[in-house]
Motif scaffolding. Structure first.
Motif, mmCIF file in Angstrom:
data_model
loop_
_atom_site.group_PDB
_atom_site.id
_atom_site.type_symbol
_atom_site.label_atom_id
_atom_site.label_comp_id
_atom_site.label_asym_id
_atom_site.label_seq_id
_atom_site.Cartn_x
_atom_site.Cartn_y
_atom_site.Cartn_z
ATOM 1 N N LEU A 1 -4.147 -2.165 -5.002
ATOM 2 C CA LEU A 1 -3.261 -2.382 -3.815
ATOM 3 C C LEU A 1 -1.860 -1.664 -3.896
ATOM 4 O O LEU A 1 -1.271 -1.327 -2.920
ATOM 5 C CB LEU A 1 -2.994 -4.120 -4.219
ATOM 6 N N HIS B 1 -4.781 -4.775 10.065
ATOM 7 C CA HIS B 1 -5.532 -4.339 8.856
ATOM 8 C C HIS B 1 -6.282 -5.440 8.235
ATOM 9 O O HIS B 1 -5.939 -6.528 8.452
ATOM 10 C CB HIS B 1 -4.713 -3.162 8.016
ATOM 11 N N HIS C 1 0.894 -1.099 -0.019
ATOM 12 C CA HIS C 1 0.034 0.133 0.056
ATOM 13 C C HIS C 1 0.774 1.268 -0.081
ATOM 14 O O HIS C 1 0.468 2.379 -0.415
ATOM 15 C CB HIS C 1 -0.808 0.007 1.433
ATOM 16 N N HIS D 1 -7.197 -7.406 -1.627
ATOM 17 C CA HIS D 1 -6.552 -8.575 -0.951
ATOM 18 C C HIS D 1 -6.952 -9.981 -1.575
ATOM 19 O O HIS D 1 -7.047 -11.064 -0.804
ATOM 20 C CB HIS D 1 -6.556 -8.557 0.654
ATOM 21 N N ASP E 1 0.181 -8.971 3.424
ATOM 22 C CA ASP E 1 0.588 -8.410 2.196
ATOM 23 C C ASP E 1 1.809 -8.614 1.696
ATOM 24 O O ASP E 1 2.402 -8.249 0.371
ATOM 25 C CB ASP E 1 0.297 -6.848 2.022
ATOM 26 N N ALA F 1 -6.838 -7.282 5.824
ATOM 27 C CA ALA F 1 -6.264 -8.029 4.881
ATOM 28 C C ALA F 1 -7.166 -9.375 4.614
ATOM 29 O O ALA F 1 -6.982 -10.110 3.266
ATOM 30 C CB ALA F 1 -4.816 -8.401 4.980
ATOM 31 N N LEU G 1 -8.844 -1.098 5.493
ATOM 32 C CA LEU G 1 -8.513 -1.952 4.370
ATOM 33 C C LEU G 1 -6.928 -1.681 4.045
ATOM 34 O O LEU G 1 -6.052 -2.411 3.655
ATOM 35 C CB LEU G 1 -9.057 -1.976 3.346
HETATM 36 ZN ZN ZN Z 1 -3.244 -4.877 2.811
#
Ligand code: ZN
Length: 301
Positions: free
Chosen positions: A85, A193, A60, A127, A273, A195, A213
């Motif tokens: 993303l 977060h 991000h 995600h 992530d 994800a 998000l």
């Molecule tokens: Zn994320």
């Protein structure tokens, strides 16, 4: 200002681009570690793969370096996740579109199957790789593109695809087997977060992220207090840190629960992530998924 300079740099490199291909192989550039691992599984030794983001990197917030721009310019194909993303790379990718094959893999998924979200410019939760069936669609697209770009090795790519899809089917089965052990009321996943919404949808977990998000927004004090009350109310035993997000937000949440006279443990670090270190089991998509589910279920049991 900086962005402007970077775009200028791209245009400059484009204008003096030469067509040298190292060792005659297709040059493929990928964004996240999940996509890098996927492309390596399909391309094997028949392609050169350069992943921009490493382990523990938050997509991000990731900005392209000068070295990245050179890699992108020399690429024959670029694969990225999309749905914003890679929020800070999108502009560069879109600039490249007319010059080379730049593919947002999440575009393969039927929009009706995506989770809607107002946090992202795309209006969808990006995600998607946490739904193994969506990740399989990534695999199919990568195989098609590599086969078109490099028809001599197409048969090899299709063989690799077949093997990798079988691995992913087995993974899905095994994950479901582990999840089945956990009673429905204990399937609540609290992380830094949001994800894991696609994971939650696939395996029937309620998912709550402290930061929303994207990691680009910080959690407020109110969010922490509200979530602490939720944890106490639902008797949740464990909450989770993420490898690509600073752990202070989850520690603040734990402290908030404790200040109300209750206890919640930190159940471990999940890969959200980004994958783990290259060369370890968690450095692969399959290994990451197995590690995450084991960590989640053993802490919540
Ligand atoms: Zn994320």
């Amino acid at each position: 200002m900086k962005k402007g300079i970077l775009l200028l740099a791209i245009l400059f490199v484009f204008s003096c681009k030469n067509e040298t291909k190292s060792n005659g192989k297709l040059n493929v550039v990928t964004s996240t570690t999940m996509i890098t691992d996927l492309v390596k599984n399909i391309g094997g030794d028949y392609i050169n793969v350069e992943g921009l983001m490493g382990s523990g990197v938050d997509p991000h917030l990731y900005k392209a370096s000068e070295g990245d721009v050179t890699k992108l310019v020399n690429a024959d194909v670029i694969f990225y996740n999309g749905l914003h993303l890679e929020g800070k790379l999108v502009e560069i990718f879109e600039k490249m579109d007319s010059d080379k094959e730049t593919i947002a893999l999440a575009d393969e998924i039927n929009k009706k199957q995506l989770i809607v979200s107002e946090y992202f410019a795309s209006n969808y939760d990006p995600h998607v790789w946490f739904d193994i069936n969506f990740f399989k669609q990534f695999v199919e697209k990568v195989t098609i593109v590599l086969s078109e770009k490099d028809p001599i090795n197409a048969e090899k790519y299709r063989e690799n695809e077949k093997r990798y899809l079988a691995d992913l089917n087995k993974l899905d089965e095994d994950v479901q087997g582990v999840v089945d052990v956990l009673p429905k009321e204990k399937r609540i996943l609290v992380t830094a977060h949001d994800a894991f919404n696609y994971f939650g949808k696939a395996y029937d977990f309620e998912v709550v992220g402290l930061q929303g998000l994207s990691t680009a927004t910080e959690a407020g004090v109110q969010d922490v207090q509200k979530l602490a009350a939720f944890i106490i109310d639902k008797k949740i035993k464990a909450i989770f840190i993420e490898s690509s997000v600073p752990k202070r937000t989850i520690e603040a949440l734990q402290a908030a629960v404790k200040s109300k006279g209750h206890d919640v443990v930190i159940g471990g670090t999940l890969y959200s992530d980004a994958l783990g270190n290259a060369g370890t089991a968690e450095g692969t998509y399959v290994g990451m998924y197995r590690y995450n589910i084991k960590t989640i279920v053993s802490a919540l049991q």
